[in-house]
Design a protein around this motif. Structure first.
Motif, PDB file in Angstrom:
ATOM      1  N   GLY A   2       0.822  -1.194   0.000  1.00 32.93           N
ATOM      2  CA  GLY A   2       0.000   0.000   0.000  1.00 32.93           C
ATOM      3  C   GLY A   2       0.854   1.241   0.000  1.00 32.93           C
ATOM      4  O   GLY A   2       2.086   1.214   0.113  1.00 32.93           O
ATOM      5  N   ILE A   5      -1.159   7.789   2.791  1.00 34.89           N
ATOM      6  CA  ILE A   5      -1.913   8.976   2.406  1.00 34.89           C
ATOM      7  C   ILE A   5      -1.455  10.150   3.264  1.00 34.89           C
ATOM      8  O   ILE A   5      -1.621  10.145   4.488  1.00 34.89           O
ATOM      9  N   LEU A 210      -5.191  10.826  -2.178  1.00 34.19           N
ATOM     10  CA  LEU A 210      -6.550  10.302  -2.176  1.00 34.19           C
ATOM     11  C   LEU A 210      -7.510  11.415  -2.581  1.00 34.19           C
ATOM     12  O   LEU A 210      -7.452  12.518  -2.043  1.00 34.19           O
ATOM     13  N   TRP A 320     -15.091   2.971  -3.022  1.00 33.94           N
ATOM     14  CA  TRP A 320     -13.669   3.314  -3.059  1.00 33.94           C
ATOM     15  C   TRP A 320     -13.000   2.450  -4.114  1.00 33.94           C
ATOM     16  O   TRP A 320     -12.876   1.235  -3.969  1.00 33.94           O
ATOM     17  N   ASN A 323      -7.606   5.196  -6.037  1.00 33.83           N
ATOM     18  CA  ASN A 323      -7.301   6.326  -5.155  1.00 33.83           C
ATOM     19  C   ASN A 323      -8.446   7.328  -5.091  1.00 33.83           C
ATOM     20  O   ASN A 323      -8.231   8.519  -4.840  1.00 33.83           O
ATOM     21  N   LEU A 356      -9.036   5.035   7.975  1.00 32.44           N
ATOM     22  CA  LEU A 356      -7.727   5.595   7.618  1.00 32.44           C
ATOM     23  C   LEU A 356      -6.826   5.685   8.839  1.00 32.44           C
ATOM     24  O   LEU A 356      -5.645   5.311   8.798  1.00 32.44           O
ATOM     25  N   GLN A 361      -3.123   5.383   7.795  1.00 34.50           N
ATOM     26  CA  GLN A 361      -3.264   6.172   6.566  1.00 34.50           C
ATOM     27  C   GLN A 361      -2.682   5.475   5.337  1.00 34.50           C
ATOM     28  O   GLN A 361      -2.251   6.132   4.371  1.00 34.50           O
ATOM     29  N   GLN A 363      -3.445   3.188   2.136  1.00 39.56           N
ATOM     30  CA  GLN A 363      -4.529   2.679   1.306  1.00 39.56           C
ATOM     31  C   GLN A 363      -4.051   1.442   0.555  1.00 39.56           C
ATOM     32  O   GLN A 363      -3.030   1.454  -0.116  1.00 39.56           O
ATOM     33  N   ASP A 364      -4.812   0.375   0.746  1.00 44.15           N
ATOM     34  CA  ASP A 364      -4.514  -0.875   0.073  1.00 44.15           C
ATOM     35  C   ASP A 364      -5.838  -1.605  -0.159  1.00 44.15           C
ATOM     36  O   ASP A 364      -6.919  -1.088   0.139  1.00 44.15           O
ATOM     37  N   ILE A 367      -8.252  -2.056   3.091  1.00 48.19           N
ATOM     38  CA  ILE A 367      -9.031  -0.926   3.585  1.00 48.19           C
ATOM     39  C   ILE A 367     -10.123  -0.539   2.595  1.00 48.19           C
ATOM     40  O   ILE A 367     -11.242  -0.194   2.980  1.00 48.19           O
ATOM     41  N   ARG A 368      -9.825  -0.669   1.304  1.00 49.79           N
ATOM     42  CA  ARG A 368     -10.856  -0.365   0.309  1.00 49.79           C
ATOM     43  C   ARG A 368     -11.997  -1.368   0.389  1.00 49.79           C
ATOM     44  O   ARG A 368     -13.180  -0.989   0.381  1.00 49.79           O
TER      45      ARG A 368
END
Length: 505
Positions: A2, A5, A210, A320, A323, A356, A361, A363-364, A367-368
């Motif tokens: 990831g 952010i 993001l 989501w 990004n 987040l 923080q 994003q991978d 989390i999405r």
């Protein structure tokens, strides 16, 4: 692997966009957050109605001072959705204290209280909950408490908001909390597959770790991505809206619902005006005929002030993607009944911000996927509840015939069956508390039961068993509701609160 952010760019300065910016910044203070929008454009004036969770989101999670909020935004406190006329049914409330419809001093007579509610209490003016009594007497939740030497408030309420006041307040709060508000208009979105590379206005470009699409039904960013849109089985797709003058002393502290020939009407009283709307299905009526029906139904509105909005009930299955997160109407919308839009979107903003923070923080895919599953459950839960309003409707026009054919979901069908077989089950079958049913948090089982009973649903459990309320329980019930009647008498109405009592806050 990831990526971290460090900055978030929200496109769209409406309520959902600003709430998302505030949530991300508060829960992730090290992240740079900015909002890009044409802030000179007029703020839509549709009155915003909410449900109970909004107060904890604003004053709990977002840490917005309640006194300051009341002073600046001047909300009207909403205690119920008041179905003044739903397909000819007797008037009834969907109150925010649906889990407290009768007293239960001990467990030995629980079934008596349930039966009382089934037989006598579900739409009785005599046995109104406190929320219902507040509405019927046009009171606010505020009263003077001698024991505390000042104002006290009944908590089972939500807000009616004037969007201009609310949006202006959120803008100032963003500035105070370090969220950059950029007055600009995005005209081009550069993409590589589903990834947003940059945004371009006429004068500059924006890059970010993001992006948040909060551009409403325009879906400026989301429309550039490949994602399936799940349409709900609802025929409504258009709303007319206008406002009328209102004296604060005449405020009805509830969202008022009336049935139309091709949909339903709303009334949302705010500090500044009475907001009126007609939600209808364009398949069954022309715009001209709908406008005529709207004007005939609503007093005090000017035909020249009527604004039309169009929508498609449904949501994107992945909020989501890469990004970019879509939120608010850019992600999905069901319809205005039960006032789900703003509150669910505010909860989505908080959920995004919390994920987040808890995920460093980064994003991978995890989390999405986690966020997307939450959004999916939230929208399905809203549809579950709203669809039941039409399943029990008995209007006679072509629209209402179509509305009755809506397929309710397995979750909603389960609760209907539960009510029929077991009545008002305080605990509900354990399957309802499994992961498949955890999205019922927006509308708990008692809320479903309250709704369908008032809409005419019966329960074979109560009809086929010989129940009666004992004298002991009846005396307790009578005292309970008498206390409510006496208590609400001491509450201020909205005029008294804003033009006197507020100074004691």
């Amino acid at each position: 692997m990831g990526n971290r952010i460090e900055d978030v760019t929200v496109v769209g300065g409406g309520d959902s966009g600003l709430l998302t910016a505030l949530a991300v910044k508060r829960v992730n203070p090290g992240v740079d957050v900015s909002v890009v929008d044409d802030f000179e454009a007029e703020v839509p004036q549709v009155g915003k109605s909410t449900f109970r969770a909004i107060r904890n989101i604003l004053h709990g999670v977002l840490g917005i001072d309640e006194r300051e909020f009341v002073t600046e935004v001047k909300p009207v406190w909403k205690a119920s959705v008041y179905f003044r006329d739903w397909c000819g049914r007797p008037p009834f409330h969907y109150p925010f204290d649906t889990n407290r419809n009768f007293p239960n001093p001990d467990e030995s007579d629980t079934y008596e209280g349930y039966y009382f509610f089934y037989e006598e209490g579900h739409n009785s003016a005599e046995y109104q909950t406190k929320c219902e009594r507040i509405v019927s007497e046009r009171k606010s939740p505020w009263y003077f408490d001698p024991g505390k030497g000042g104002l006290s408030m009944y908590d089972n309420v939500a807000y009616h908001l004037n969007t201009e006041r609310f949006n202006a307040y959120l803008r100032e709060l963003c500035r105070d909390r370090g969220v950059a508000l950029i007055d600009d208009e995005v005209v081009t979105v550069d993409v590589a597959g589903d990834r947003i590379k940059r945004l371009r206005s006429r004068n500059r470009a924006y890059e970010s770790d993001l992006f948040v699409d909060a551009t409403g039904f325009s879906r400026v960013l989301k429309s550039e991505q490949s994602d399936a849109f799940h349409e709900f089985d609802l025929p409504l797709d258009t709303a007319l809206n206008a406002r009328a003058d209102l004296d604060l002393a005449e405020v009805v502290p509830a969202t008022v619902i009336d049935t139309g020939d091709h949909g339903w009407f709303w009334q949302i009283d705010t500090f500044d005006n009475r907001d009126r709307g007609y939600v209808y299905a364009s398949e069954f009526v022309s715009e001209g005929a709908a406008r005529e029906e709207f004007l005939d139904h609503c007093e005090g509105i000017d035909a020249d002030d009527v604004v039309k909005y169009e929508f498609t009930p449904g949501y994107f299955e992945r909020a989501w993607v890469d990004n970019c997160v879509a939120i608010g109407n850019a992600e999905g919308f069901v319809e205005p009944l039960q006032s789900t839009g703003l509150t669910v979107n505010a909860k989505a903003a908080v959920t995004l911000a919390t994920l987040l923070s808890g995920h460093g923080q980064v994003q991978d895919d995890w989390i999405r996927d986690t966020y997307n599953r939450w959004v999916d459950r939230a929208w399905r839960a809203v549809f579950d509840f709203i669809s039941l309003h039409y399943a029990y409707a008995d209007g006679e026009t072509a629209f209402w015939e179509a509305a009755r054919s809506i397929d309710i979901s397995p979750r909603a069908a389960f609760l209907v069956e539960q009510f029929d077989r077991h009545g008002f089950d305080a605990h509900v079958d354990p399957v309802a508390n499994s992961a498949e049913f955890d999205d019922l948090l927006f509308f708990p089982p008692w809320g479903f039961y309250t709704l369908i009973r008032n809409m005419g649903a019966s329960s074979a459990f109560y009809e086929s068993n010989d129940f009666a309320m004992g004298d002991r329980k009846r005396r307790t019930v009578e005292r309970y509701y008498e206390d409510i009647r006496e208590d609400v008498t001491d509450h201020y109405d909205h005029h008294e609160f804003y033009h006197g009592a507020l100074g004691q806050y």
